[in-house]
Design a protein around this motif. Structure first.
Motif, PDB file in Angstrom:
ATOM      1  N   ALA A   1       0.827  -1.207   0.000  1.00  0.00           N
ATOM      2  CA  ALA A   1       0.000   0.000   0.000  1.00  0.00           C
ATOM      3  C   ALA A   1       0.863   1.258   0.000  1.00  0.00           C
ATOM      4  O   ALA A   1       0.514   2.258  -0.645  1.00  0.00           O
ATOM      5  CB  ALA A   1      -0.924  -0.003   1.213  1.00  0.00           C
ATOM      6  N   ARG A   2       1.976   1.212   0.697  1.00  0.00           N
ATOM      7  CA  ARG A   2       2.824   2.385   0.798  1.00  0.00           C
ATOM      8  C   ARG A   2       3.771   2.508  -0.396  1.00  0.00           C
ATOM      9  O   ARG A   2       3.914   3.587  -0.979  1.00  0.00           O
ATOM     10  CB  ARG A   2       3.606   2.352   2.117  1.00  0.00           C
ATOM     11  CG  ARG A   2       2.685   2.539   3.322  1.00  0.00           C
ATOM     12  CD  ARG A   2       3.403   2.448   4.652  1.00  0.00           C
ATOM     13  NE  ARG A   2       2.462   2.686   5.740  1.00  0.00           N
ATOM     14  CZ  ARG A   2       2.119   3.890   6.191  1.00  0.00           C
ATOM     15  NH1 ARG A   2       2.669   4.964   5.643  1.00  0.00           N
ATOM     16  NH2 ARG A   2       1.249   4.039   7.155  1.00  0.00           N
ATOM     17  N   GLU A   3       4.405   1.428  -0.783  1.00  0.00           N
ATOM     18  CA  GLU A   3       5.398   1.500  -1.855  1.00  0.00           C
ATOM     19  C   GLU A   3       4.758   1.749  -3.213  1.00  0.00           C
ATOM     20  O   GLU A   3       5.372   2.359  -4.094  1.00  0.00           O
ATOM     21  CB  GLU A   3       6.218   0.211  -1.871  1.00  0.00           C
ATOM     22  CG  GLU A   3       7.115   0.066  -0.640  1.00  0.00           C
ATOM     23  CD  GLU A   3       7.739  -1.312  -0.514  1.00  0.00           C
ATOM     24  OE1 GLU A   3       7.586  -2.133  -1.468  1.00  0.00           O
ATOM     25  OE2 GLU A   3       8.367  -1.571   0.531  1.00  0.00           O
ATOM     26  N   SER A   4       3.528   1.297  -3.404  1.00  0.00           N
ATOM     27  CA  SER A   4       2.832   1.534  -4.671  1.00  0.00           C
ATOM     28  C   SER A   4       2.305   2.957  -4.787  1.00  0.00           C
ATOM     29  O   SER A   4       1.908   3.394  -5.871  1.00  0.00           O
ATOM     30  CB  SER A   4       1.656   0.560  -4.808  1.00  0.00           C
ATOM     31  OG  SER A   4       0.643   0.865  -3.865  1.00  0.00           O
ATOM     32  N   GLY A   5       2.275   3.665  -3.662  1.00  0.00           N
ATOM     33  CA  GLY A   5       1.695   5.003  -3.650  1.00  0.00           C
ATOM     34  C   GLY A   5       0.204   5.007  -3.394  1.00  0.00           C
ATOM     35  O   GLY A   5      -0.418   6.076  -3.331  1.00  0.00           O
ATOM     36  N   ALA A   6      -0.397   3.819  -3.227  1.00  0.00           N
ATOM     37  CA  ALA A   6      -1.842   3.748  -3.049  1.00  0.00           C
ATOM     38  C   ALA A   6      -2.301   4.496  -1.807  1.00  0.00           C
ATOM     39  O   ALA A   6      -3.301   5.228  -1.849  1.00  0.00           O
ATOM     40  CB  ALA A   6      -2.292   2.281  -2.988  1.00  0.00           C
ATOM     41  N   LEU A   7      -1.596   4.333  -0.691  1.00  0.00           N
ATOM     42  CA  LEU A   7      -2.020   4.986   0.541  1.00  0.00           C
ATOM     43  C   LEU A   7      -1.916   6.506   0.412  1.00  0.00           C
ATOM     44  O   LEU A   7      -2.803   7.241   0.866  1.00  0.00           O
ATOM     45  CB  LEU A   7      -1.191   4.485   1.719  1.00  0.00           C
ATOM     46  CG  LEU A   7      -1.710   4.870   3.108  1.00  0.00           C
ATOM     47  CD1 LEU A   7      -3.097   4.298   3.357  1.00  0.00           C
ATOM     48  CD2 LEU A   7      -0.750   4.392   4.187  1.00  0.00           C
ATOM     49  N   ASP A   8      -0.845   6.979  -0.224  1.00  0.00           N
ATOM     50  CA  ASP A   8      -0.714   8.413  -0.450  1.00  0.00           C
ATOM     51  C   ASP A   8      -1.842   8.921  -1.352  1.00  0.00           C
ATOM     52  O   ASP A   8      -2.360  10.030  -1.154  1.00  0.00           O
ATOM     53  CB  ASP A   8       0.632   8.733  -1.077  1.00  0.00           C
ATOM     54  CG  ASP A   8       1.785   8.637  -0.084  1.00  0.00           C
ATOM     55  OD1 ASP A   8       1.532   8.769   1.136  1.00  0.00           O
ATOM     56  OD2 ASP A   8       2.923   8.425  -0.515  1.00  0.00           O
ATOM     57  N   ASN A   9      -2.229   8.120  -2.332  1.00  0.00           N
ATOM     58  CA  ASN A   9      -3.306   8.532  -3.227  1.00  0.00           C
ATOM     59  C   ASN A   9      -4.648   8.568  -2.506  1.00  0.00           C
ATOM     60  O   ASN A   9      -5.479   9.440  -2.777  1.00  0.00           O
ATOM     61  CB  ASN A   9      -3.370   7.612  -4.437  1.00  0.00           C
ATOM     62  CG  ASN A   9      -2.269   7.900  -5.438  1.00  0.00           C
ATOM     63  OD1 ASN A   9      -1.773   9.025  -5.533  1.00  0.00           O
ATOM     64  ND2 ASN A   9      -1.867   6.889  -6.185  1.00  0.00           N
ATOM     65  N   VAL A  10      -4.860   7.639  -1.578  1.00  0.00           N
ATOM     66  CA  VAL A  10      -6.072   7.699  -0.756  1.00  0.00           C
ATOM     67  C   VAL A  10      -6.091   9.010   0.022  1.00  0.00           C
ATOM     68  O   VAL A  10      -7.109   9.712   0.088  1.00  0.00           O
ATOM     69  CB  VAL A  10      -6.169   6.496   0.202  1.00  0.00           C
ATOM     70  CG1 VAL A  10      -7.374   6.663   1.132  1.00  0.00           C
ATOM     71  CG2 VAL A  10      -6.268   5.194  -0.566  1.00  0.00           C
ATOM     72  N   ALA A  11      -4.944   9.351   0.604  1.00  0.00           N
ATOM     73  CA  ALA A  11      -4.854  10.593   1.376  1.00  0.00           C
ATOM     74  C   ALA A  11      -5.125  11.811   0.497  1.00  0.00           C
ATOM     75  O   ALA A  11      -5.796  12.769   0.918  1.00  0.00           O
ATOM     76  CB  ALA A  11      -3.474  10.705   2.025  1.00  0.00           C
TER      77      ALA A  11
END
Length: 224
Positions: free
Chosen positions: A41-51
């Motif tokens: 989730a973090r390395e793919s950028g998914a969590l940042d994109n959720v934020a």
């Protein structure tokens, strides 16, 4: 590149809810129970994109709903009818109600206007929870679905949203699962058949740019 008119109609702030799924410290946090999923989730950028989506939703009047999977301290009422549930009981980090592990994870900002739906059982953020009734009461027509995991909870959320009559929109770079290569296959062969698959930047362009007047162009049936 201009804003996609069809997507803009679907994600009209007046009739859209942004749903974050299991974006909690005990799942995607650095000390969570599922380090492989957290890393994805973090390395793919998914969590940042959720934020990023949450921040844009807060700024444009889109309702945000956080769906969390939690347990009572005594485990009462928790599901035990699948291997996944039994494995979860043995994890070193438990998603106990009120514990840090059961809180929305950094870097996602939580507003006092956000709704938080906690489930004690099952696989879906929608089925068997308060989510559907809340969505209907909000006049929601479209659910933008983000978070984890693409293995279980995300497809559950998409299928349940569609079955309930909502338009499902999935920013494919704001969901994560393991292994990483599984996610695009899931999107292509399953989610794209029933949901509008898009990217975070495309949704942000709809929410951060000039909004067209609301009207009958939004896709999907109205809830009565």
């Amino acid at each position: 590149m201009g804003v996609d008119a069809r997507l803009m109609a679907q994600v009209d702030p007046a009739t859209t809810v942004l749903l974050t799924v299991e974006c909690q410290q005990g799942v995607v946090g650095p000390d969570g129970a599922l380090p492989e999923l957290a890393a994805a989730a973090r390395e793919s950028g998914a969590l940042d994109n959720v934020a990023r989506l949450v921040d844009a939703a807060h700024g444009s009047g889109v309702q945000v709903m956080h769906a969390l999977a939690v347990r009572r301290p005594d485990g009462r009422g928790a599901s035990r009818n699948a291997r996944l549930f039994r494995a979860a009981e043995r994890l070193p980090v438990q998603q106990v109600i009120g514990a840090p592990a059961a809180q929305v994870a950094v870097p996602i900002a939580v507003s006092e206007d956000d709704l938080v739906v906690r489930r004690l059982h099952g696989l879906s953020p929608l089925a068997g929870t308060d989510a559907d009734a809340l969505l209907r009461n909000l006049g929601c027509r479209t659910v933008v679905i983000t978070g984890v995991s693409a293995n279980v909870a995300i497809p559950n959320a998409v299928f349940d949203a569609v079955n309930a009559g909502y338009v499902a929109v999935v920013p494919e770079d704001a969901i994560a699962g393991v292994p990483a290569g599984y996610v695009p296959e899931l999107v292509r062969h399953s989610l794209a058949l029933v949901a509008t698959v898009t990217r975070t930047d495309d949704v942000l362009a709809c929410w951060e740019g000039p909004q067209q007047p609301t009207g009958s162009t939004a896709a999907g049936p109205a809830h009565g």
